[in-house]
Motif scaffolding. Structure first.
Motif, PDB file in Angstrom:
ATOM      1  N   UNK A  26       0.849  -1.188   0.000  1.00  0.00           N
ATOM      2  CA  UNK A  26       0.000   0.000   0.000  1.00  0.00           C
ATOM      3  C   UNK A  26       0.886   1.240   0.000  1.00  0.00           C
ATOM      4  N   UNK A  27       0.447   2.298  -0.685  1.00  0.00           N
ATOM      5  CA  UNK A  27       1.190   3.567  -0.752  1.00  0.00           C
ATOM      6  C   UNK A  27       0.542   4.559   0.207  1.00  0.00           C
ATOM      7  N   UNK A  28       1.368   5.232   1.020  1.00  0.00           N
ATOM      8  CA  UNK A  28       0.882   6.149   2.039  1.00  0.00           C
ATOM      9  C   UNK A  28       1.551   7.519   1.929  1.00  0.00           C
ATOM     10  N   UNK A  41      -2.098   8.828   5.494  1.00  0.00           N
ATOM     11  CA  UNK A  41      -3.196   8.745   4.524  1.00  0.00           C
ATOM     12  C   UNK A  41      -2.887   7.646   3.514  1.00  0.00           C
ATOM     13  N   UNK A  42      -3.872   6.814   3.262  1.00  0.00           N
ATOM     14  CA  UNK A  42      -3.747   5.764   2.256  1.00  0.00           C
ATOM     15  C   UNK A  42      -3.919   6.397   0.873  1.00  0.00           C
ATOM     16  N   UNK A  43      -2.902   6.276   0.022  1.00  0.00           N
ATOM     17  CA  UNK A  43      -2.907   6.880  -1.309  1.00  0.00           C
ATOM     18  C   UNK A  43      -3.283   5.845  -2.375  1.00  0.00           C
ATOM     19  N   UNK A  46      -2.997  -1.608  -2.445  1.00  0.00           N
ATOM     20  CA  UNK A  46      -2.291  -2.660  -3.156  1.00  0.00           C
ATOM     21  C   UNK A  46      -2.700  -4.058  -2.727  1.00  0.00           C
ATOM     22  N   UNK A  47      -3.743  -4.177  -1.939  1.00  0.00           N
ATOM     23  CA  UNK A  47      -4.214  -5.492  -1.506  1.00  0.00           C
ATOM     24  C   UNK A  47      -5.731  -5.479  -1.358  1.00  0.00           C
ATOM     25  N   UNK A  48      -6.318  -6.643  -1.151  1.00  0.00           N
ATOM     26  CA  UNK A  48      -7.775  -6.747  -1.100  1.00  0.00           C
ATOM     27  C   UNK A  48      -8.393  -6.171   0.173  1.00  0.00           C
ATOM     28  N   UNK A  49      -7.759  -6.322   1.307  1.00  0.00           N
ATOM     29  CA  UNK A  49      -8.300  -5.828   2.571  1.00  0.00           C
ATOM     30  C   UNK A  49      -7.475  -4.639   3.057  1.00  0.00           C
ATOM     31  N   UNK A  50      -7.755  -3.451   2.529  1.00  0.00           N
ATOM     32  CA  UNK A  50      -6.922  -2.295   2.877  1.00  0.00           C
ATOM     33  C   UNK A  50      -7.200  -1.780   4.289  1.00  0.00           C
ATOM     34  N   UNK A  51      -6.225  -1.096   4.852  1.00  0.00           N
ATOM     35  CA  UNK A  51      -6.419  -0.451   6.149  1.00  0.00           C
ATOM     36  C   UNK A  51      -7.262   0.816   5.982  1.00  0.00           C
TER      37      UNK A  51
END
Length: 78
Positions: A26-28, A41-43, A46-51
């Motif tokens: 995931x890109x933050x 912040x989640x930008x 990259x996966x199915x269950x994101x934070x």
């Protein structure tokens, strides 16, 4: 980030830089909000269950994930 310490990373955040990084696919975006308090912040998901899309994190949390950060970029918004 070899040869780069967490103290140097924290100093860059203290100086007002925004940090983009990849963690667990995931890109933050990360920036300092208050003393020992940062906004993450989640930008890009990259996966199915994101934070959560945005969260407040502590210095302790940053110290734990720091060794696993990839593709780190720094931006300074005046």
């Amino acid at each position: 980030m070899e040869g780069y310490t967490f103290d140097e990373f924290e100093e860059i955040l203290d100086d007002g830089y925004q940090v983009y990084f990849t963690y667990l696919k995931n890109r933050y975006l990360l920036f300092k909000t208050a003393e020992n308090c940062y906004t993450q912040k989640l930008i890009h998901i990259g996966q199915k269950n994101p934070p959560a899309k945005m969260s407040m994190v502590t210095k302790k949390y940053l110290m734990e994930i720091y060794p696993f950060m990839e593709d780190v970029e720094y931006k300074y918004d005046v």
